[in-house]
Scaffold this active site. Structure first.
Site, PDB file in Angstrom:
ATOM      1  N   ASN A   1       1.025  -1.453   0.431  1.00 59.23           N
ATOM      2  CA  ASN A   1      -0.015  -0.156   0.013  1.00 59.23           C
ATOM      3  C   ASN A   1       0.674   0.822  -0.230  1.00 59.23           C
ATOM      4  O   ASN A   1       1.249   1.999   0.651  1.00 59.23           O
ATOM      5  CB  ASN A   1      -0.978   0.506   1.353  1.00 59.23           C
ATOM      6  CG  ASN A   1      -1.603   1.685   1.291  1.00 59.23           C
ATOM      7  OD1 ASN A   1      -1.724   1.946   0.606  1.00 59.23           O
ATOM      8  ND2 ASN A   1      -2.623   1.589   2.495  1.00 59.23           N
TER       9      ASN A   1
ATOM     10  N   LYS B   1      -0.173   4.131   0.090  1.00 59.34           N
ATOM     11  CA  LYS B   1      -0.792   4.970   0.196  1.00 59.34           C
ATOM     12  C   LYS B   1       0.068   6.059  -0.792  1.00 59.34           C
ATOM     13  O   LYS B   1      -0.058   6.417  -1.608  1.00 59.34           O
ATOM     14  CB  LYS B   1      -0.041   5.747   1.541  1.00 59.34           C
ATOM     15  CG  LYS B   1      -0.228   4.324   2.160  1.00 59.34           C
ATOM     16  CD  LYS B   1      -0.077   4.994   4.436  1.00 59.34           C
ATOM     17  CE  LYS B   1      -0.053   3.358   4.538  1.00 59.34           C
ATOM     18  NZ  LYS B   1       0.086   3.382   6.477  1.00 59.34           N
TER      19      LYS B   1
ATOM     20  N   HIS C   1      -9.655   1.235   4.757  1.00 56.59           N
ATOM     21  CA  HIS C   1      -8.472   1.596   5.623  1.00 56.59           C
ATOM     22  C   HIS C   1      -9.098   2.655   6.561  1.00 56.59           C
ATOM     23  O   HIS C   1      -9.206   2.802   6.258  1.00 56.59           O
ATOM     24  CB  HIS C   1      -7.114   1.457   4.659  1.00 56.59           C
ATOM     25  CG  HIS C   1      -5.573   2.045   5.509  1.00 56.59           C
ATOM     26  ND1 HIS C   1      -4.938   3.043   5.762  1.00 56.59           N
ATOM     27  CD2 HIS C   1      -4.786   1.482   5.068  1.00 56.59           C
ATOM     28  CE1 HIS C   1      -3.973   2.058   6.249  1.00 56.59           C
ATOM     29  NE2 HIS C   1      -3.946   1.385   5.420  1.00 56.59           N
TER      30      HIS C   1
ATOM     31  N   GLU D   1      -6.914   4.685   7.895  1.00 56.77           N
ATOM     32  CA  GLU D   1      -6.525   6.342   6.950  1.00 56.77           C
ATOM     33  C   GLU D   1      -8.203   6.821   6.643  1.00 56.77           C
ATOM     34  O   GLU D   1      -8.095   7.731   6.815  1.00 56.77           O
ATOM     35  CB  GLU D   1      -5.552   6.717   6.783  1.00 56.77           C
ATOM     36  CG  GLU D   1      -4.150   6.236   7.103  1.00 56.77           C
ATOM     37  CD  GLU D   1      -2.978   5.780   6.534  1.00 56.77           C
ATOM     38  OE1 GLU D   1      -3.234   5.378   5.208  1.00 56.77           O
ATOM     39  OE2 GLU D   1      -2.440   4.962   7.311  1.00 56.77           O
TER      40      GLU D   1
ATOM     41  N   GLU E   1      -6.072  -4.467   9.972  1.00 57.04           N
ATOM     42  CA  GLU E   1      -4.710  -3.872  10.916  1.00 57.04           C
ATOM     43  C   GLU E   1      -4.764  -3.202  12.055  1.00 57.04           C
ATOM     44  O   GLU E   1      -5.533  -2.631  11.507  1.00 57.04           O
ATOM     45  CB  GLU E   1      -4.861  -3.057   9.529  1.00 57.04           C
ATOM     46  CG  GLU E   1      -4.579  -3.802   8.303  1.00 57.04           C
ATOM     47  CD  GLU E   1      -4.009  -2.144   7.101  1.00 57.04           C
ATOM     48  OE1 GLU E   1      -1.982  -2.446   6.766  1.00 57.04           O
ATOM     49  OE2 GLU E   1      -4.547  -1.680   7.181  1.00 57.04           O
TER      50      GLU E   1
ATOM     51  N   GLY F   1       1.490   2.616  10.739  1.00 54.28           N
ATOM     52  CA  GLY F   1       2.687   3.385  10.731  1.00 54.28           C
ATOM     53  C   GLY F   1       3.996   3.760  11.283  1.00 54.28           C
ATOM     54  O   GLY F   1       4.379   4.978  11.861  1.00 54.28           O
TER      55      GLY F   1
ATOM     56  N   SER G   1       3.129  -2.194  10.223  1.00 53.65           N
ATOM     57  CA  SER G   1       4.762  -2.209  10.880  1.00 53.65           C
ATOM     58  C   SER G   1       5.397  -3.597  10.219  1.00 53.65           C
ATOM     59  O   SER G   1       6.145  -4.428  10.683  1.00 53.65           O
ATOM     60  CB  SER G   1       4.732  -1.506  12.150  1.00 53.65           C
ATOM     61  OG  SER G   1       4.398  -0.645  11.481  1.00 53.65           O
TER      62      SER G   1
HETATM   63  P1  PGA Z   1       2.331   0.594   7.640  1.00 50.75           P
HETATM   64  O1  PGA Z   1       0.881   0.818   7.034  1.00 50.75           O
HETATM   65  O2  PGA Z   1       3.497  -0.815   7.761  1.00 50.75           O
HETATM   66  O3  PGA Z   1       3.310   1.080   7.388  1.00 50.75           O
HETATM   67  O4  PGA Z   1       2.706   0.404   9.186  1.00 50.75           O
HETATM   68  C1  PGA Z   1       0.722  -0.807   6.647  1.00 50.75           C
HETATM   69  C2  PGA Z   1      -0.779   0.102   6.575  1.00 50.75           C
HETATM   70  O5  PGA Z   1      -1.385   1.018   6.618  1.00 50.75           O
HETATM   71  O6  PGA Z   1      -1.968  -0.535   4.579  1.00 50.75           O
END
Ligand code: PGA
Length: 254
Positions: free
Chosen positions: A9, A11, A98, A100, A170, A176, A216
């Site tokens: 992803n 983003k 997601h 976000e 997640e 993140g 992460s």
């Molecule tokens: P990350 O993001 O691996 O940077 O923690 C995962 C995601 O948001 O899909």
């Protein structure tokens, strides 16, 4: 055998040229190093998608996904992108729900149920994201939260439609942040989700659903996470922006 998937992803990262360079590196490494039957999915910003689809034709293991799609088929929604448009350029997957999108764009389970229907109707495979916040985990409500995300977001589907989706667990506190759920914590939730799917549909349906862990995930922790019985791959944010790291995570399934 459940499909093993590692999805990147990106983003809102990489301009067009940077994205193409990164993707070329991914395809080169995948073609040289991936020996198993695992699938790589790269979910890029919209403007990269068509070029990435063309380039992905040089690999039988790399597929392309969008990061969002609108719930309506078409219409007066200035600035939005429909599932039909995404499908029309040969994209196969779409991330929906997601955290976000839930957090910054107010996407609710009710809206996501509509987005899931529209994505499926337009032959896209939803990677449907669920997961609890830190407060929810600390309040010990994480199982309830995940259950309602499932019930309100995707359990309206009939078994045939449900069998087409991919679930990504997640935990929001791990996205993140550099803090990963332990393999045990992730497995506990994946097992719970599979049990809920079995109770709603059948054991056979539950056994076939690919479930990804996200938050992460990196080349170091992926082997332990992916070794767990109910974890079938990962949804990778930060580490997917480095071709070497992304393909190293994919290589766990070699
Ligand atoms: P990350 O993001 O691996 O940077 O923690 C995962 C995601 O948001 O899909």
């Amino acid at each position: 055998m459940r499909k093993k998937i590692v999805a990147g992803n990106w983003k809102m990262n990489t301009d067009y040229n940077e994205g193409l360079t990164l993707f070329s590196e991914v395809v080169t490494l995948v073609n040289a190093e991936i020996t198993g039957s695992q699938t790589a999915v790269v979910c890029s910003p919209f403007i990269h998608l068509q070029s990435l689809v063309e380039k992905s034709k040089t690999s039988d293991k790399v597929f392309i996904g969008a990061q969002n799609a609108h719930q309506a088929e078409s219409g007066a929604y200035t600035g939005e992108i429909s599932a039909k448009m995404i499908n029309s350029i040969g994209v196969d997957y779409v991330i929906l729900g997601h955290s976000e999108r839930r957090q910054y764009f107010g996407e609710t389970n009710e809206l996501l149920a509509k987005k899931t229907d529209t994505a499926l109707k337009n032959s896209l495979t939803p990677i449907f994201c669920i997961g609890e916040t830190l407060q929810e985990r600390e309040a010990n409500t994480h199982f309830d939260v995940i259950k309602s995300q499932l019930v309100e977001g995707v359990f309206h589907l009939d078994a045939e439609a449900f069998a087409k989706i991919v679930i990504a667990y997640e935990p929001v506190w791990a996205i993140g942040t550099g803090v990963t759920a332990s393999a045990e914590q992730a497995q506990e939730i994946h097992e719970f989700i599979r049990k809920e799917i079995s109770a709603k549909y059948t054991q056979a349906v539950a056994d076939e659903i690919t479930m990804l862990y996200g938050g992460s995930c990196n080349p170091k922790n992926a082997p332990e996470l992916f070794a767990k019985a109910d974890i079938d791959g990962g949804l990778i944010g930060g580490a997917s922006l480095k071709a070497r790291d992304f393909v190293d995570i994919l290589k766990v399934f070699n």
